[in-house]
Design an enzyme around this catalytic site. Structure first.
Site, short mmCIF file in Angstrom:
data_model
loop_
_atom_site.label_atom_id
_atom_site.label_comp_id
_atom_site.label_asym_id
_atom_site.label_seq_id
_atom_site.Cartn_x
_atom_site.Cartn_y
_atom_site.Cartn_z
N ASP A 87 -7.14 38.42 -21.22
CA ASP A 87 -6.09 39.18 -20.53
C ASP A 87 -5.73 38.49 -19.21
O ASP A 87 -6.61 38.11 -18.42
CB ASP A 87 -6.59 40.61 -20.26
CG ASP A 87 -5.48 41.51 -19.75
OD1 ASP A 87 -4.99 42.34 -20.54
OD2 ASP A 87 -5.09 41.36 -18.56
N ILE A 88 -4.42 38.32 -19.01
CA ILE A 88 -3.98 37.66 -17.77
C ILE A 88 -4.25 38.59 -16.58
O ILE A 88 -3.97 39.79 -16.66
CB ILE A 88 -2.49 37.28 -17.84
CG1 ILE A 88 -2.22 36.40 -19.08
CG2 ILE A 88 -2.05 36.57 -16.57
CD1 ILE A 88 -0.78 36.02 -19.29
N GLU B 221 0.35 41.11 -22.25
CA GLU B 221 -0.20 39.88 -21.67
C GLU B 221 -1.65 39.70 -22.08
O GLU B 221 -2.45 39.14 -21.35
CB GLU B 221 -0.05 39.87 -20.13
CG GLU B 221 -0.09 41.23 -19.48
CD GLU B 221 -1.48 41.85 -19.45
OE1 GLU B 221 -1.77 42.63 -20.38
OE2 GLU B 221 -2.25 41.57 -18.51
P1 GH3 Z 1 -5.14 43.24 -14.84
O1 GH3 Z 1 -5.58 42.08 -14.05
O2 GH3 Z 1 -5.99 44.43 -14.64
O3 GH3 Z 1 -4.99 42.91 -16.28
O4 GH3 Z 1 -3.73 43.64 -14.29
P2 GH3 Z 1 -2.34 43.43 -14.95
O5 GH3 Z 1 -1.29 43.62 -13.96
O6 GH3 Z 1 -2.32 42.12 -15.66
O7 GH3 Z 1 -2.35 44.53 -16.06
P3 GH3 Z 1 -1.35 45.70 -16.33
O8 GH3 Z 1 -1.79 46.25 -17.67
O9 GH3 Z 1 -1.32 46.67 -15.18
O10 GH3 Z 1 0.07 45.06 -16.46
C1 GH3 Z 1 0.39 44.19 -17.49
C2 GH3 Z 1 1.74 43.61 -17.20
O11 GH3 Z 1 2.11 42.63 -18.17
C3 GH3 Z 1 2.81 44.65 -17.20
C4 GH3 Z 1 3.98 43.97 -17.87
O12 GH3 Z 1 5.04 43.89 -16.96
C5 GH3 Z 1 3.50 42.57 -18.19
N1 GH3 Z 1 3.96 42.15 -19.51
C6 GH3 Z 1 3.56 42.59 -20.70
N2 GH3 Z 1 4.27 41.96 -21.69
C7 GH3 Z 1 5.11 41.09 -21.07
C8 GH3 Z 1 6.11 40.17 -21.55
O13 GH3 Z 1 6.36 40.02 -22.75
N3 GH3 Z 1 6.77 39.44 -20.62
C9 GH3 Z 1 6.54 39.60 -19.29
N4 GH3 Z 1 7.22 38.86 -18.45
N5 GH3 Z 1 5.63 40.47 -18.85
C10 GH3 Z 1 4.93 41.22 -19.70
MG MG Z 2 -3.64 41.87 -17.27
MG MG Z 3 -3.45 44.07 -20.12
#
Ligand code: GH3
Ligand code: MG
Ligand code: MG
Length: 334
Positions: free
Chosen positions: A202-203, A246
């Site tokens: 996970d990013i 992500e």
């Molecule tokens: P953590 O370190 O705890 O994982 O924090 P986080 O911010 O990475 O995790 P969180 O689940 O709060 O947010 C995930 C984010 O990933 C929210 C969303 O905007 C982004 N995301 C998810 N799918 C995509 C995508 O296809 N493209 C882009 N640009 N962003 C995405």
């Molecule tokens: Mg994340």
């Molecule tokens: Mg996540």
């Protein structure tokens, strides 16, 4: 009748006689040659239009037998039937004519009824042969078209199959394909009593990344992370997939804890080497990932969901402890 007949005879008298017989039966397209040499000149010019050759067997220079042989062995002329005209109806003379490729013969002195009957029957045969050759050509063309269409269809199917398994943004496997492979590899590992490992990746702070750099940059970053992960696995059967948003999952067959941790480390160092700036991360100055790892040697009492939830727990712990790290839990059998 629109058949073209070439008459080859060194006797003008015989030519005239044949002309009268044929014209009275409606054959009006007649060509005349006084020698085999003249005949070849005409054949080279008109081989597409000549349907039948009447050939005198004995002529000065190239005789009828030799001429017939040449016609019969030359690619573009060999389909034109040759009827020999002969004064010599001994078995030996006729054998020579047929050996040379003549389709029939007519004896001199010429009899109009016999001449016309033989010409009609040879032309009928020629027509049938031409039609059959035409059908064969058409069939061949159709077969070729079908083969080409089939090849294109297979290509299209292959492409569709690939698309249906691939995440369109990052090019790694999609969730659906991951689930399929997880189940088949699980069965295989159970059968062979081999370890199987799962990495949940996970990013870190990716929401902040989007907020800081915009969604488009976020998408670019996802592609780069996917590449870093892909470059960490070497085996054909290793599969990297986009598990959601992500988050990525890597399934490594025939791989135990040690191997799985090695791959996880390589993933992190690949990503670190890319140095993708992330100014709002709590885990550092560049984009990082947290990885939860779990392994099991599955048996008939265990199910894949156990491996997923354990790797998820390990990922949660990695986040909890500050991100940008790898945590391992073994999957317990119940
Ligand atoms: P953590 O370190 O705890 O994982 O924090 P986080 O911010 O990475 O995790 P969180 O689940 O709060 O947010 C995930 C984010 O990933 C929210 C969303 O905007 C982004 N995301 C998810 N799918 C995509 C995508 O296809 N493209 C882009 N640009 N962003 C995405
Ligand atoms: Mg994340
Ligand atoms: Mg996540």
């Amino acid at each position: 009748m629109n058949n073209t007949i070439l008459i080859v005879d060194d006797s003008k008298h015989v030519q005239r006689q044949i002309e009268i017989f044929l014209k009275s039966e409606g054959y009006s397209q007649l060509l005349f040659a006084n020698s085999a040499y003249e005949a070849f000149n005409l054949l080279n010019l008109e081989n597409d239009t000549i349907d039948l050759i009447l050939m005198d067997i004995s002529m000065p220079g190239i005789d009828g037998v030799e001429a017939c042989q040449k016609i019969n062995t030359s690619g573009h002329l060999k389909n034109i039937p040759v009827i020999m005209i002969t004064a010599d109806d001994t078995n030996e003379g006729l054998k020579k004519a047929f050996d040379a490729g003549a389709i029939d013969y007519i004896k001199k002195p010429l009899n109009s009824v016999e001449l016309i009957a033989r010409i009609n029957s040879v032309l009928r045969l020629k027509k049938e042969m031409d039609e059959r050759a035409q059908r064969e050509t058409e069939l061949l063309q159709l077969t070729q078209i079908l083969e080409e269409t089939n090849a294109k269809l297979q290509q299209a199917n292959e492409m569709l199959r690939h698309l249906s398994r691939t995440d369109s943004l990052t090019g790694v496997a999609n969730r659906r394909f991951f689930d399929e492979i997880l189940h088949s590899e699980w069965k295989r590992s159970t059968r062979l009593s081999k370890p199987i490992s799962l990495l949940m990746i996970d990013i870190d702070c990716f929401k902040n990344y989007n907020d800081a750099y915009g969604h488009q940059k976020g998408d670019e970053c996802l592609k780069q992370v996917a590449n870093a992960l892909l470059n960490a696995v070497k085996r054909q059967c290793d599969i990297i997939s986009r598990y959601g948003g992500e988050e990525f999952a890597a399934l490594l067959s025939d791989t135990d804890e040690k191997g799985a941790l090695m791959v996880a480390n390589t993933m992190q160092s690949n990503l670190a080497a890319m140095k993708i700036p992330h100014k709002n991360s709590h885990a550092g100055n560049n984009v990082t990932v947290s990885i939860g790892v779990s392994s099991i040697v599955p048996d008939t009492t265990s199910v894949p969901e156990m491996l997923i939830s354990t790797a998820d727990k390990a990922l949660y712990l990695a986040k909890y402890e500050g991100r940008d790290r790898i945590k391992f839990f073994p999957t317990m059998k119940t």
